[in-house]
Design an enzyme around this catalytic site. Structure first.
Site, PDB file in Angstrom:
ATOM      1  N   TYR A 145       0.874  -1.154  -0.088  1.00  0.00           N
ATOM      2  CA  TYR A 145      -0.113   0.030   0.011  1.00  0.00           C
ATOM      3  C   TYR A 145       0.878   1.283  -0.163  1.00  0.00           C
ATOM      4  O   TYR A 145       1.735   1.295   0.800  1.00  0.00           O
ATOM      5  CB  TYR A 145      -0.857  -0.071   1.184  1.00  0.00           C
ATOM      6  CG  TYR A 145      -1.679   1.354   1.560  1.00  0.00           C
ATOM      7  CD1 TYR A 145      -3.024   1.407   0.576  1.00  0.00           C
ATOM      8  CD2 TYR A 145      -1.384   2.073   2.564  1.00  0.00           C
ATOM      9  CE1 TYR A 145      -3.585   2.803   0.870  1.00  0.00           C
ATOM     10  CE2 TYR A 145      -2.269   3.207   2.780  1.00  0.00           C
ATOM     11  CZ  TYR A 145      -3.131   3.414   1.923  1.00  0.00           C
ATOM     12  OH  TYR A 145      -4.043   4.907   1.955  1.00  0.00           O
ATOM     13  N   ASP A 240       9.548   2.511  -0.780  1.00  0.00           N
ATOM     14  CA  ASP A 240       8.576   3.106   0.151  1.00  0.00           C
ATOM     15  C   ASP A 240       9.039   2.777   1.463  1.00  0.00           C
ATOM     16  O   ASP A 240       8.618   1.895   1.879  1.00  0.00           O
ATOM     17  CB  ASP A 240       7.188   2.701  -0.133  1.00  0.00           C
ATOM     18  CG  ASP A 240       6.100   3.405   0.629  1.00  0.00           C
ATOM     19  OD1 ASP A 240       6.513   4.042   1.578  1.00  0.00           O
ATOM     20  OD2 ASP A 240       4.952   3.208   0.088  1.00  0.00           O
ATOM     21  N   LYS A 268       5.892   9.326   8.341  1.00  0.00           N
ATOM     22  CA  LYS A 268       5.451   8.955   9.546  1.00  0.00           C
ATOM     23  C   LYS A 268       6.416   9.580  10.745  1.00  0.00           C
ATOM     24  O   LYS A 268       6.309  10.751  11.109  1.00  0.00           O
ATOM     25  CB  LYS A 268       5.284   7.551   9.569  1.00  0.00           C
ATOM     26  CG  LYS A 268       4.090   7.233   8.760  1.00  0.00           C
ATOM     27  CD  LYS A 268       3.572   5.758   9.398  1.00  0.00           C
ATOM     28  CE  LYS A 268       2.529   5.358   8.138  1.00  0.00           C
ATOM     29  NZ  LYS A 268       1.144   5.452   8.691  1.00  0.00           N
TER      30      LYS A 268
HETATM   31  N1  HOZ Z   1      -2.169   1.302   6.942  1.00  0.00           N
HETATM   32  C1  HOZ Z   1      -2.275   2.520   7.240  1.00  0.00           C
HETATM   33  C2  HOZ Z   1      -0.932   3.064   7.515  1.00  0.00           C
HETATM   34  N2  HOZ Z   1       0.033   2.971   6.568  1.00  0.00           N
HETATM   35  C3  HOZ Z   1      -3.391   2.958   8.067  1.00  0.00           C
HETATM   36  C4  HOZ Z   1      -3.525   4.361   8.559  1.00  0.00           C
HETATM   37  C5  HOZ Z   1      -4.741   4.731   7.648  1.00  0.00           C
HETATM   38  O1  HOZ Z   1      -4.893   4.712   6.553  1.00  0.00           O
HETATM   39  O2  HOZ Z   1      -5.272   5.894   8.468  1.00  0.00           O
END
Ligand code: HOZ
Length: 428
Positions: A145, A240, A268
């Site tokens: 993702y 990424d 992050k």
């Molecule tokens: N998997 C997402 C963070 N990489 C979750 C956070 C979100 O989408 O709010």
């Protein structure tokens, strides 16, 4: 577990004014059932909901809270920066400090540009790769993702060479068709794809350790293979590292695995909990960005002084505390406890951990890709999740997410977590 009355009331109000009641879908708890709790306060390893319940938190705001919540050096840096103004829209000294630090810490990054989210970072990497190579096709992997970028929100194809189908309404099929999805950790599929369309490929984009489908680790040599094949075909390799960057090591996975990607997307941890992304890499590619080059990218709040100050404080504190080695020790404590619990409860669930990132897949099948991850027993995960929450331990509300340990998690927190996990597994 049913929510406290204040959380329930807030969720009812939120649903009137915010789609689904949330500002990001995973927060809605749809994959575990029930309703989200609302948080009043977070400090160290704990969060308190609006009804006064406290929990040991392993979500850590989805990764950024590497020192724990509201760490003093970060809060002080935010106060100090904010006193002088919260946004200028013109260069400020913090941006230069941040860029220098990123270039020093991340091995492949010669130049870096700040943006406001991981999504912006990956989107800009893809645009740069297309601008640099003059090619359109992007390869991504099943289960990776990269934020909600149109071209990257593509369903995993079942066949190795399947062209992408949009995974979201609102994305033109022709646009998504420029994305090829391959199964992760599958060298044969990769070679087959490059043999057919290698000359069209602008870039491979990969979560260096896929951490949005649980936590999946590369088979030995797999990341090297991605580097080799892209180089051979004149395509770029984009790592990424939004999840892994500044979390697993100063230089992220590329430092741990000794691989040099062409471009890296970051986010992050680098923002100290404020909204920040960054992307960087080879100077000859980065120099294609406007105003020097023809690839446009911009942002009113990019390099925001408060966000830069927060990120710098967090990264310096990690260095000062020798944070990465400590996090690995904490991760090992958790790992020993979980493996022991799995043995005593007779569960053959699959545990994966790298440093402070972890995932317990509720399947007895080793997980090398999304198809394996999907063999997880989701109803069992749901029960486990709610039992842990009831007993004061908050894991991500989905089997397909990663857990995060922070420097604020004490051995006592980890011991309490082990008890709760054991109880929850026994209750299944
Ligand atoms: N998997 C997402 C963070 N990489 C979750 C956070 C979100 O989408 O709010």
């Amino acid at each position: 577990m049913s929510n406290g009355p204040l959380s329930s009331k807030l969720f009812a109000a939120a649903k009137q004014y915010i789609p689904g009641g949330v500002n990001s879908p995973v927060r809605a708890f749809r994959s575990v059932g029930g309703e989200p709790f609302f948080v009043r306060r977070a400090k160290g390893a704990r969060i308190w909901d609006v009804d006064g319940k406290d929990m040991i938190d392993y979500v850590g705001t989805w990764g950024p809270a590497i020192l724990g919540h509201a760490p003093l050096p970060v809060i002080e840096a935010i106060h100090n920066a904010a006193k002088d103004g919260v946004s200028f829209g013109i260069p400020n000294p913090y941006e230069v400090e941040m860029a220098k630090l990123v270039c020093e810490w991340v091995p492949s990054v010669q130049k870096v540009r700040m943006c406001n989210s991981g999504t912006e970072a990956t989107m800009s990497c893809v645009r740069l790769a297309r601008g640099f190579t003059g090619r359109d096709r992007i390869i991504k992997f099943d289960g990776c993702y990269h934020g909600h970028v149109d071209a990257l929100l593509v369903a995993a194809g079942s066949g190795a060479l399947t062209n992408g189908k949009p995974d979201s309404a609102g994305i033109p099929a022709s646009y998504a068709g420029l994305t090829t999805v391959l199964p992760y950790n599958d060298v044969e599929a990769l070679e087959e794809c490059f043999a057919k369309v290698g000359h069209e490929v602008a870039a491979i984009i990969v979560e260096s350790y896929p951490a949005n489908a649980g936590l999946i680790l590369p088979q030995p040599g797999y990341l090297n293979k991605l580097r080799e094949i892209t180089q051979k075909h004149g395509a770029l390799l984009i790592f990424d590292e939004v999840m892994t960057g500044f979390r697993l090591a100063k230089g992220g996975v590329q430092q741990l695995e000794n691989i040099t990607p062409d471009l890296t997307a970051m986010g992050k941890v680098i923002g100290g909990g404020l909204p920040v992304g960054a992307f960087g890499g080879r100077a000859d590619i980065m120099d294609l960005l406007a105003p020097d080059g023809p690839v446009y990218q911009a942002g009113t709040l990019s390099g925001n002084p408060v966000a830069m100050a927060a990120g710098l404080a967090q990264l310096r504190e990690m260095e000062k505390q020798n944070g990465y080695a400590k996090l690995d020790q904490l991760g090992q404590i958790m790992e020993d406890a979980v493996l022991d619990t799995l043995k005593t409860t007779g569960r053959e669930y699959q545990w994966y951990r790298k440093g402070s990132m972890f995932c317990l897949f509720f399947t007895d099948k080793p997980v090398r890709n999304l198809t394996d991850a999907k063999t997880s027993d989701i109803p069992a995960f749901r029960k486990f999740f709610h039992k842990c929450l009831e007993d004061g331990v908050y894991f991500a509300p989905s089997q397909f997410e990663t857990g995060f340990i922070s420097l604020a998690h004490s051995p006592d927190d980890l011991a309490r977590t082990a008890e709760v996990v054991q109880g929850a597994l026994k209750s299944l």
